[in-house]
Write a protein that holds these residues in place. Structure first.
Motif, short mmCIF file in Angstrom:
data_model
loop_
_atom_site.label_atom_id
_atom_site.label_comp_id
_atom_site.label_asym_id
_atom_site.label_seq_id
_atom_site.Cartn_x
_atom_site.Cartn_y
_atom_site.Cartn_z
N VAL A 176 15.11 23.90 -35.56
CA VAL A 176 14.84 25.11 -36.32
C VAL A 176 15.67 26.20 -35.71
N GLU A 177 16.48 26.87 -36.51
CA GLU A 177 17.38 27.86 -35.90
C GLU A 177 17.81 28.89 -36.94
N HIS A 178 17.96 30.11 -36.46
CA HIS A 178 18.41 31.18 -37.34
C HIS A 178 19.92 31.34 -37.30
N GLN A 179 20.50 30.87 -36.21
CA GLN A 179 21.94 31.08 -36.05
C GLN A 179 22.69 30.06 -36.91
N MET A 180 23.12 30.49 -38.11
CA MET A 180 23.67 29.56 -39.10
C MET A 180 24.88 28.80 -38.59
N MET A 206 25.22 24.80 -38.88
CA MET A 206 26.26 24.16 -39.67
C MET A 206 27.15 23.26 -38.82
N ASP A 207 27.35 23.65 -37.55
CA ASP A 207 28.18 22.83 -36.66
C ASP A 207 27.49 21.56 -36.22
N LEU A 208 26.17 21.65 -35.95
CA LEU A 208 25.50 20.52 -35.30
C LEU A 208 24.81 19.57 -36.26
N ALA A 209 24.23 20.10 -37.33
CA ALA A 209 23.29 19.30 -38.11
C ALA A 209 23.98 18.25 -38.98
N ASP A 210 23.29 17.11 -39.15
CA ASP A 210 23.75 16.10 -40.09
C ASP A 210 23.24 16.45 -41.49
N ARG A 211 21.98 16.85 -41.53
CA ARG A 211 21.41 17.28 -42.80
C ARG A 211 20.61 18.54 -42.56
N VAL A 212 20.49 19.34 -43.58
CA VAL A 212 19.78 20.61 -43.45
C VAL A 212 18.75 20.72 -44.56
N MET A 213 17.56 21.21 -44.19
CA MET A 213 16.57 21.52 -45.22
C MET A 213 16.36 23.03 -45.21
N ALA A 214 16.51 23.65 -46.39
CA ALA A 214 16.27 25.09 -46.48
C ALA A 214 14.88 25.31 -47.07
N MET A 215 14.16 26.28 -46.49
CA MET A 215 12.80 26.54 -46.96
C MET A 215 12.63 28.00 -47.31
N VAL A 233 24.09 22.72 -48.58
CA VAL A 233 23.05 23.73 -48.49
C VAL A 233 23.65 25.13 -48.46
N GLN A 234 24.77 25.25 -47.77
CA GLN A 234 25.44 26.54 -47.62
C GLN A 234 25.84 27.14 -48.96
N ASN A 235 26.19 26.24 -49.90
CA ASN A 235 26.69 26.73 -51.18
C ASN A 235 25.63 26.76 -52.27
N ASP A 236 24.41 26.38 -51.90
CA ASP A 236 23.34 26.35 -52.89
C ASP A 236 22.92 27.77 -53.24
N GLN A 237 22.94 28.10 -54.52
CA GLN A 237 22.64 29.47 -54.93
C GLN A 237 21.21 29.89 -54.54
N ARG A 238 20.26 28.92 -54.61
CA ARG A 238 18.87 29.26 -54.30
C ARG A 238 18.72 29.64 -52.83
N VAL A 239 19.50 28.98 -51.96
CA VAL A 239 19.44 29.29 -50.53
C VAL A 239 20.00 30.69 -50.29
N ILE A 240 21.10 30.98 -50.95
CA ILE A 240 21.71 32.30 -50.80
C ILE A 240 20.74 33.38 -51.28
N ASP A 241 20.06 33.10 -52.37
CA ASP A 241 19.08 34.06 -52.89
C ASP A 241 17.94 34.28 -51.91
N ALA A 242 17.45 33.16 -51.33
CA ALA A 242 16.31 33.27 -50.41
C ALA A 242 16.67 34.15 -49.23
#
Lengths: 368, 270
Positions: free
Chosen positions: B225-229, B233-242, B256-265
């Motif tokens: 769990v981390e706030h530092q994007m 992005m460097d370390l994770a294999d998969r990311v879940m955005a909540m 995940v980075q390009n998902d519009q819903r994540v950007i909105d959240a």
């Protein structure tokens, strides 16, 4: 010239785990212990020996309280209750008219009795912490005093009970010790008995706190949620700490009863609990060494004040005597004052002071 | 400490590997507040799985459910086929779930070695009486597990601090020590709650290196769990955005980075 190691370099983990580091440290400790063991030979005054005997009894109880409060972080004001249980258990188990067990067995029996009752109280610590636990254990003291006053068959009620315990171990009677053609007094014999037990208890406690269970207790003290998450079962270690602490308190109580040969219910009041809290605060919370140091300084203090009350100005020693404070109140005031002063100026107690002195001389004559 | 994880293995499709951790339909409520509302995800062996989301999205709540501090009202959590629900935190630790805390959970008065030895707690057996007596096993165990602890000290370069109380260490070292205590448990699943929170760039880079080291050398899955994007992005294999206790999307960091819903959240929609 042969070079000597300074004892700080270890090459094996087993060396790292040694309790008493270098050969010099071992010899030094042995010398101090031997010197201390000879104290009763040089000091024959019954009064001064009684001061040391009471200090030794207090040391056993303080080790117990330090395991619970200092190492596991559970504040308890109920120590006096468990000391009382030990004293009455000794009267019953060791008395020739009752069960009449030999010395090691009535000591062990009283210890186990205290540990058992402590384990029953322990579960309260699972639900309560800090001040709330202190209040529950405070209630225990009043509950205990009531029971001690009213369970007349066991405790003799208000007037107390005599404690006539067997005091023979391997043919040596500590009440009337004979060794190398010398006769030793009751106070001398009990000095060796009591301080022998202090030594054993301190060694057991020291081993406990440096192995798995002791580390788990300290983890519970420092951060209980984190302790649980790494696999420490809080219940097991809180209840265990209560059981061991009350076991040691009962052992101290058994020695107290046997030494005084008489106990009364009002001995096991709140003030006794507070005395023990003062001992561990002055000696050093969370140190084994500090429990003994604190007991040496404070354990015999009530006796000393009583003895010299006549020469302390302002103390009432009898009815009609002019003075503004009774011996009992003076005791309370001094213990209270010591708790406050140490918490403000040296919260880690005399043990920390001693470590600082030691560190200073290790580097002497350099100041860094 | 075997080397079983190769970077490629984690890129294999989900169907080829049985998941180590399966979380499905988890709902957690505190009175009227729903902290988690139907959380599903799985973590594969050797995978580094990241959970991101704004403050209050429920990231730490997931961790608290995983190691038994909270019990969710609905849903199921299984580790290697074992149900973790209704198990006490200490039991779950014994099953191989280790964790670090957002605001540090070190035992401040204990030394670095003792903190790490506590990581070995579930692997040791010495009880009250054996400990007091310092009999056979007690001493043997101390030495045996001290050796395991030394391997952790070496891996995380904690050598200069062995005998120091944990509370007196610099913040970055404390974070590293906490990671060390978690891997001393030899877990199957390691939960890292904001391992670089409050660190400056250089410390963060160090921590990222240690996390990668742990990942390369040990056979374990991690949830981060981390706030530092950038780190995620460097370390994770998969990311879940909540967001608000609900997973928005799961996928590769790019996805995940390009998902519009994540950007909105994160930025606030509209």
């Amino acid at each position: 010239m042969r070079a000597r190691t300074h004892g700080l370099m270890t090459r094996k983990y087993s060396d790292d785990l040694r309790l008493f580091g270098s050969t010099n440290a071992k010899l030094g400790l042995l010398a101090i212990l031997l010197l201390y063991a000879f104290v009763p030979v040089f000091v024959q005054s019954a009064f001064w020996l009684s001061v040391l005997d009471y200090a030794g009894i207090a040391a056993v109880g303080a080790l117990g309280l330090n395991l619970l409060t200092g190492y596991t972080g559970q504040v308890s004001l109920g120590h006096a209750f468990f000391i009382g249980i030990g004293a009455y258990a000794a009267a019953k188990l060791g008395g020739p008219d009752d069960v009449g067990l030999p010395l090691p067995l009535w000591l062990l029996g009283a210890t186990l009795m205290g540990a058992f009752v402590g384990a029953l109280i322990g579960p309260f610590a699972l639900r309560l912490r800090g001040n709330y636990l202190a209040i529950v254990t405070l209630g225990l003291v009043f509950l205990g005093e009531h029971v001690f006053r009213n369970a007349k068959e066991i405790t003799g009620g208000n007037s107390g009970t005599s404690v006539q315990t067997a005091s023979t171990l391997l043919g040596a009677d500590f009440k009337d010790l004979q060794f190398l053609g010398q006769n030793f007094s009751f106070n001398q014999g009990y000095f060796w008995l009591i301080w022998g037990i202090v030594g054993i208890a301190a060694l057991l406690c020291k081993n406990l706190v440096r192995t798995r269970p002791g580390r788990a207790m300290q983890a519970v003290r420092d951060r209980d949620v984190a302790a649980e998450v790494i696999g420490v079962q809080l219940g097991r270690y809180k209840v265990g700490a209560f059981a061991m602490s009350s076991g040691l308190a009962a052992l101290a109580g058994a020695l107290l009863g046997s030494y005084q040969q008489f106990v009364t219910p009002e001995q096991f009041n709140l003030f006794l609990s507070i005395q023990y809290i003062a001992i561990i605060i002055v000696g050093g919370v969370g140190t084994i060494f500090g429990s003994i140091l604190g007991a040496l300084v404070l354990g015999g203090l009530p006796g000393l004040i009583d003895q010299y009350s006549a020469s302390i100005p302002g103390v009432t020693t009898g009815s009609g005597d002019s003075g503004f404070i009774s011996v009992f109140s003076l005791n309370q005031a001094i213990f209270g004052l010591l708790i406050v002063l140490f918490l403000v100026f040296e919260p880690r107690g005399l043990a920390a002071l001693w470590l600082r002195v030691k560190a200073y001389f290790k580097a002497w004559p350099f100041s860094y | 400490m075997t080397e079983t994880v190769s970077p490629d293995a984690t890129d294999a499709p989900a169907a080829e590997q049985k998941a180590l951790l399966e979380v499905s339909g988890v709902v957690l409520r505190f009175g009227g507040v729903t902290a988690l509302d139907g959380v599903d995800f799985d973590v594969r062996r050797g995978e580094l799985f990241a959970v991101i989301g704004p403050n209050g999205a429920g990231k730490t709540s997931i961790f608290n459910c995983l190691n038994g501090v909270y019990t969710p009202q609905e849903g199921s959590i299984t580790l290697d086929g074992t149900d973790l629900l209704k198990k006490a935190p200490a039991q779950i630790a014994g099953l191989g779930v280790a964790r670090t805390f957002q605001n540090l959970g070190l035992f401040e008065n204990l030394t670095v070695v003792d903190n790490l030895m506590l990581g070995r707690h579930t692997k040791m057996r010495t009880g009250f009486l054996a400990g007091m007596a310092w009999w056979g096993r007690a001493k043997r165990e101390e030495i045996e597990h001290r050796e395991a602890v030394e391997r952790v000290i070496e891996l995380l370069e904690l050598e200069p601090y062995r005998g120091q109380p944990a509370g007196k260490l610099p913040y970055g070292v404390q974070k590293r020590l906490e990671l060390g205590r978690a891997i001393a448990m030899e877990p199957k699943l390691l939960l890292l709650d904001e391992p670089v929170a409050g660190m400056h760039l250089e410390e963060s880079q160090d921590m990222a290196r240690y996390i990668l080291d742990v990942r390369d050398r040990l056979d374990l899955a991690m949830i981060l769990v981390e706030h530092q994007m950038a780190l995620v992005m460097d370390l994770a294999d998969r990311v879940m955005a909540m967001d608000f206790g609900v997973p928005i999307t799961v996928g590769t960091p790019e996805h995940v980075q390009n998902d519009q819903r994540v950007i909105d959240a994160y930025l606030g929609a509209g």
